[in-house]
Design an enzyme around this catalytic site. Structure first.
Site, short mmCIF file in Angstrom:
data_model
loop_
_atom_site.label_atom_id
_atom_site.label_comp_id
_atom_site.label_asym_id
_atom_site.label_seq_id
_atom_site.Cartn_x
_atom_site.Cartn_y
_atom_site.Cartn_z
N HIS A 207 0.84 -1.21 0.00
CA HIS A 207 0.00 0.00 0.00
C HIS A 207 0.87 1.24 0.00
O HIS A 207 1.82 1.34 0.76
CB HIS A 207 -0.97 0.01 1.19
CG HIS A 207 -0.30 -0.23 2.51
ND1 HIS A 207 0.07 -1.50 2.94
CD2 HIS A 207 0.08 0.62 3.48
CE1 HIS A 207 0.63 -1.40 4.13
NE2 HIS A 207 0.66 -0.12 4.48
P1 AMP Z 1 1.65 0.57 7.45
O1 AMP Z 1 1.39 -0.90 7.30
O2 AMP Z 1 2.47 0.94 8.63
O3 AMP Z 1 2.21 1.19 6.19
O4 AMP Z 1 0.26 1.30 7.68
C1 AMP Z 1 -0.97 0.67 7.56
C2 AMP Z 1 -2.06 1.73 7.45
O5 AMP Z 1 -3.30 1.07 7.29
C3 AMP Z 1 -2.17 2.63 8.67
O6 AMP Z 1 -2.10 3.99 8.25
C4 AMP Z 1 -3.55 2.29 9.25
O7 AMP Z 1 -4.19 3.40 9.81
C5 AMP Z 1 -4.29 1.76 8.05
N1 AMP Z 1 -5.33 0.76 8.31
C6 AMP Z 1 -5.30 -0.25 9.21
N2 AMP Z 1 -6.42 -1.01 9.08
C7 AMP Z 1 -7.15 -0.46 8.08
C8 AMP Z 1 -8.40 -0.80 7.47
N3 AMP Z 1 -9.11 -1.85 7.86
N4 AMP Z 1 -8.86 0.01 6.48
C9 AMP Z 1 -8.14 1.07 6.07
N5 AMP Z 1 -6.95 1.44 6.60
C10 AMP Z 1 -6.47 0.68 7.59
#
Ligand code: AMP
Ligand code: ZN
Length: 210
Positions: free
Chosen positions: A128
């Site tokens: 992502h």
């Molecule tokens: P990272 O894996 O550290 O790059 O960040 C993961 C991102 O996903 C964080 O900014 C979270 O706030 C976000 N996140 C976690 N769960 C969800 C979800 N179910 N839907 C959308 N965003 C999410």
């Protein structure tokens, strides 16, 4: 619009939950939350033949989006230069969607200035790209780790990732260095003032929004 998906063994179809590929976390595991969100039409702000854009569920700034490939790719470790068209497309789409949202919200200054990139060591499975406005005004921005993950070298600029992939054919992450960056002292990304606590830093950030 974009070229078709590169063929690679690192890419598998995004299968329904009962039929996940073996490298994918189980759908009910927290780290698989993005795979679930990918299929949630309510969370979606854009979808095309290659990628999907959703709003981050715990936004760390006024505008915080995630751009994900439609096909399952675990993370930057799984990619090679066959994925370059996909990564370039994700960056282009991220910019277009962010600019559209900012224009609609009449956003100005740091609210309309974005960075596009990847966390060096992501917590969530499924590649992502973060699209994040540079105000960092959000109740969900709570910890030093949150702050440093978006304002230090832990945040890998998407254009740099593309350049590195083009040059080296893979992305190398120095995990020891990256873990240390999360412990950096709190420093404003705009003026370099230092702060001892997150509430003090967050109060200070408001001075940069006018
Ligand atoms: P990272 O894996 O550290 O790059 O960040 C993961 C991102 O996903 C964080 O900014 C979270 O706030 C976000 N996140 C976690 N769960 C969800 C979800 N179910 N839907 C959308 N965003 C999410
Ligand atoms: Zn400042």
């Amino acid at each position: 619009m974009a070229s078709s998906l590169p063929s690679s063994t690192a890419i598998k179809r995004n299968l329904p939950s009962e039929n996940l590929n073996e490298n994918q976390p189980k759908r009910n595991h927290w780290s698989a939350g993005l795979s679930t969100a990918l299929d949630d039409e309510g969370a979606r702000v854009h979808k095309d033949e290659l990628c999907t854009v959703i709003k981050d569920k715990y936004p760390k700034a006024r505008i915080h989006l995630l751009v994900m490939p439609n096909e399952y790719i675990a993370n930057l470790k799984s990619i090679n230069n066959t994925h370059l068209p996909l990564l370039k497309h994700m960056l282009k789409v991220g910019k277009e969607v962010a600019e559209k949202i900012a224009a609609k919200a009449n956003a100005r200054g740091s609210f309309a200035h974005f960075r596009y990139g990847y966390h060096a060591i992501p917590s969530m499975s499924l590649l992502h790209m973060h699209v994040i406005s540079q105000d960092f005004i959000s109740d969900s921005l709570k910890t030093k780790k949150h702050w440093n993950s978006f304002t230090s070298d832990y945040f890998l600029d998407a254009s740099q990732v593309i350049d590195d992939l083009q040059a080296n054919g893979s992305i190398h992450v120095d995990t020891t260095r990256m873990h240390k960056l999360l412990d950096n002292e709190l420093q404003c990304h705009r003026c370099s003032n230092k702060f001892t606590t997150m509430p003090k830093l967050k109060q200070h950030l408001l001075t940069h929004t006018s």
